[in-house]
Design an enzyme around this catalytic site. Structure first.
Site, PDB file in Angstrom:
ATOM      1  N   LYS A 185      19.364   6.835  46.474  1.00  0.00           N
ATOM      2  CA  LYS A 185      18.225   6.610  46.675  1.00  0.00           C
ATOM      3  C   LYS A 185      17.966   5.615  47.556  1.00  0.00           C
ATOM      4  O   LYS A 185      17.137   5.689  48.241  1.00  0.00           O
ATOM      5  CB  LYS A 185      17.465   6.494  45.352  1.00  0.00           C
ATOM      6  CG  LYS A 185      17.007   8.091  44.533  1.00  0.00           C
ATOM      7  CD  LYS A 185      15.922   7.938  43.785  1.00  0.00           C
ATOM      8  CE  LYS A 185      15.618   8.947  43.093  1.00  0.00           C
ATOM      9  NZ  LYS A 185      14.812   9.314  41.843  1.00  0.00           N
ATOM     10  N   LYS A 245      21.738  20.088  44.654  1.00  0.00           N
ATOM     11  CA  LYS A 245      20.772  20.356  43.574  1.00  0.00           C
ATOM     12  C   LYS A 245      19.559  20.666  44.052  1.00  0.00           C
ATOM     13  O   LYS A 245      19.015  19.919  44.932  1.00  0.00           O
ATOM     14  CB  LYS A 245      20.958  19.484  42.348  1.00  0.00           C
ATOM     15  CG  LYS A 245      20.095  18.029  42.718  1.00  0.00           C
ATOM     16  CD  LYS A 245      19.768  17.418  41.436  1.00  0.00           C
ATOM     17  CE  LYS A 245      18.885  16.364  41.838  1.00  0.00           C
ATOM     18  NZ  LYS A 245      18.198  15.478  40.569  1.00  0.00           N
ATOM     19  N   LYS A 250      13.139  17.552  44.396  1.00  0.00           N
ATOM     20  CA  LYS A 250      11.788  17.371  45.052  1.00  0.00           C
ATOM     21  C   LYS A 250      11.713  16.562  46.382  1.00  0.00           C
ATOM     22  O   LYS A 250      11.266  16.796  47.255  1.00  0.00           O
ATOM     23  CB  LYS A 250      10.831  16.724  44.010  1.00  0.00           C
ATOM     24  CG  LYS A 250      11.090  15.433  43.612  1.00  0.00           C
ATOM     25  CD  LYS A 250      10.025  14.785  42.535  1.00  0.00           C
ATOM     26  CE  LYS A 250      10.585  13.545  41.862  1.00  0.00           C
ATOM     27  NZ  LYS A 250      10.992  14.062  40.418  1.00  0.00           N
TER      28      LYS A 250
HETATM   29  P1  ATP Z   1      14.443  15.050  41.940  1.00  0.00           P
HETATM   30  O1  ATP Z   1      16.121  14.927  42.387  1.00  0.00           O
HETATM   31  O2  ATP Z   1      13.865  16.233  42.330  1.00  0.00           O
HETATM   32  O3  ATP Z   1      13.819  13.892  42.449  1.00  0.00           O
HETATM   33  P2  ATP Z   1      14.428  13.790  39.417  1.00  0.00           P
HETATM   34  O4  ATP Z   1      15.853  13.970  38.930  1.00  0.00           O
HETATM   35  O5  ATP Z   1      14.156  12.529  39.837  1.00  0.00           O
HETATM   36  O6  ATP Z   1      14.484  14.851  40.559  1.00  0.00           O
HETATM   37  P3  ATP Z   1      12.775  13.896  37.319  1.00  0.00           P
HETATM   38  O7  ATP Z   1      11.385  14.638  37.451  1.00  0.00           O
HETATM   39  O8  ATP Z   1      12.889  12.690  36.830  1.00  0.00           O
HETATM   40  O9  ATP Z   1      13.340  14.343  38.543  1.00  0.00           O
HETATM   41  O10 ATP Z   1      13.856  14.922  36.504  1.00  0.00           O
HETATM   42  C1  ATP Z   1      13.328  15.465  35.295  1.00  0.00           C
HETATM   43  C2  ATP Z   1      14.588  16.493  34.471  1.00  0.00           C
HETATM   44  O11 ATP Z   1      14.841  17.393  35.350  1.00  0.00           O
HETATM   45  C3  ATP Z   1      15.938  15.519  34.434  1.00  0.00           C
HETATM   46  O12 ATP Z   1      16.305  15.714  33.211  1.00  0.00           O
HETATM   47  C4  ATP Z   1      16.520  15.932  35.751  1.00  0.00           C
HETATM   48  O13 ATP Z   1      18.221  15.785  35.134  1.00  0.00           O
HETATM   49  C5  ATP Z   1      16.447  17.354  35.664  1.00  0.00           C
HETATM   50  N1  ATP Z   1      16.394  18.039  36.906  1.00  0.00           N
HETATM   51  C6  ATP Z   1      16.146  17.768  38.008  1.00  0.00           C
HETATM   52  N2  ATP Z   1      16.900  18.386  38.994  1.00  0.00           N
HETATM   53  C7  ATP Z   1      17.459  19.342  38.357  1.00  0.00           C
HETATM   54  C8  ATP Z   1      18.177  20.474  38.984  1.00  0.00           C
HETATM   55  N3  ATP Z   1      18.258  20.772  40.358  1.00  0.00           N
HETATM   56  N4  ATP Z   1      18.818  21.225  38.048  1.00  0.00           N
HETATM   57  C9  ATP Z   1      18.794  20.837  36.656  1.00  0.00           C
HETATM   58  N5  ATP Z   1      18.228  19.776  36.063  1.00  0.00           N
HETATM   59  C10 ATP Z   1      17.369  18.994  37.140  1.00  0.00           C
END
Ligand code: ATP
Ligand code: LTN
Length: 349
Positions: free
Chosen positions: A123, A211, A214
């Site tokens: 990030k 993966k 967002k």
């Molecule tokens: P992003 O990478 O989209 O910014 P994030 O991990 O910051 O996602 P959060 O909203 O904090 O997003 O994540 C919430 C949950 O969703 C966490 O437990 C994370 O591991 C899970 N998660 C996020 N993206 C994936 C994915 N592509 N596949 C499986 N689990 C996911």
């Protein structure tokens, strides 16, 4: 002061997890990787789930959007099936103990140790050093505090969070080792990651090597639950597969098709081998069209329920207020033990 876990904790193992209110809509990765497990675990565990707004301000945010997205996240969690009678649903900033324990854990974490967190490295590299805050750097340590405050036995998350759970275990053991001398009970429970292998990582529909996220470079491979189902259906239909035509689960040779099979299987409760049989001799087009339909059928009532919760903000806020009260009771007990064991003089009442 001896730490006594609450009586409920003795009956059922405890889980805790959190989700950020940074984007308005959850995406399919959030749902399949995490939230779906949260819903299932409320039946068997003493479950604590929160919208982590303190984490959300580690990147630039707009106050009105943050407020709206926090309620929107709670509405989506309820729409996904969380039941406030079966779990404790709350907003992180309503429980001041998170920031308080976060500070103590900051003081136990090595600078090098925090520097090794890959999510921070990714990030901060994306944002550039000037826009990266110290809050983003200490983000994982606040997450450690989130988990340890509730004496969680397990933390249901996607694969990307594994390193943060490892850090949680390390810091819990460090604290216990340093401060629990002669205590009847350890200060912290050492939690396990709860990661369901099949759905631990849902991939981008356009780039099955990364993966679904967002913060993807293009929205084409990202399926947001609150988008118009027609737009998502289109994304499924134009998902990247491969030049072959055989529908077979093989994450090495066929990551795109395998990802579609995982999504299909999970949303319908059908086993992957059964899907492979069903689609034998049929092309990718058939699979994609059917998956678009399966998704639309699932997401339509989800969107509707989300809207219903949003239309009644008073009830939503009241669910969150009750959740915060239950959460605080547990968090305050842990923090009191921590403050005592660290050596802080108790405040006089
Ligand atoms: P992003 O990478 O989209 O910014 P994030 O991990 O910051 O996602 P959060 O909203 O904090 O997003 O994540 C919430 C949950 O969703 C966490 O437990 C994370 O591991 C899970 N998660 C996020 N993206 C994936 C994915 N592509 N596949 C499986 N689990 C996911
Ligand atoms: N970093 C997590 C969100 C999160 C979390 C938590 C998850 C914050 N605190 C405690 C589990 C337990 C993420 O999903 N990006």
């Amino acid at each position: 002061m001896a730490f006594e876990p609450s009586p409920v904790a003795r009956q059922r193992p405890r889980v805790l997890s959190g989700i950020q209110p940074t984007a308005g809509s959850f995406h399919l990765g959030n749902y399949l990787g995490a939230v779906r497990q949260w819903v299932a675990l409320q039946e068997t565990h003493d479950a604590f789930y929160m919208v982590v707004d303190l984490h959300a301000i580690t990147v630039p945010q707009d106050p009105a959007e943050l407020r709206a997205n926090t309620r929107l996240a709670a509405a989506q969690l309820l729409a996904a099936g969380l039941d406030p009678e079966r779990c404790t649903l709350f907003v992180q900033s309503h429980v001041p103990e998170h920031a308080q324990l976060g500070w103590v854990m900051n003081c136990l974490t090595g600078f090098g140790e925090a520097s090794r967190m890959t999510q921070f490295k990714d990030k901060s590299a994306k944002q550039g050093a000037d826009r990266t805050t110290v809050g983003l750097f200490t983000y994982p340590i606040l997450q450690v505090a989130d988990i340890l405050l509730y004496q969680a036995d397990a933390v249901p998350v996607g694969e990307d969070q594994r390193q943060h759970i490892e850090l949680t275990r390390d810091l819990a053991e460090r604290f216990n080792g340093r401060f629990d001398q002669g205590a009847a009970r350890p200060t912290f429970t050492i939690p396990d990651a709860y990661i369901v292998r099949e759905t631990a990582k849902i991939y981008d529909l356009q780039d099955p090597a990364v993966k679904m996220s967002k913060s993807a470079s293009s929205p084409k491979g990202l399926v947001n639950l609150l988008d118009e189902p027609k737009a998502s259906a289109k994304k499924f239909k134009s998902a990247v597969t491969d030049t072959d035509t055989v529908i077979r689960y093989d994450t090495e040779a066929k990551p795109g098709v395998s990802n579609l099979l995982t999504i299909y299987a999970t949303l319908t409760g059908t086993a992957v081998p059964e899907l492979e049989r069903r689609y034998e001799g049929k092309g990718y087009g058939a699979l994609k069209t059917d998956l678009a339909e399966v998704f639309t059928e699932w997401v339509t009532p989800f969107r509707q329920r989300t809207q219903e919760y949003l239309d009644d903000p008073e009830s939503l806020d009241s669910v969150l207020a009750k959740g915060a009260e239950k959460a605080r009771a547990v968090a305050a007990e842990t923090l009191a033990t921590v403050y005592d064991r660290v050596g802080f003089v108790p405040a006089k009442h």
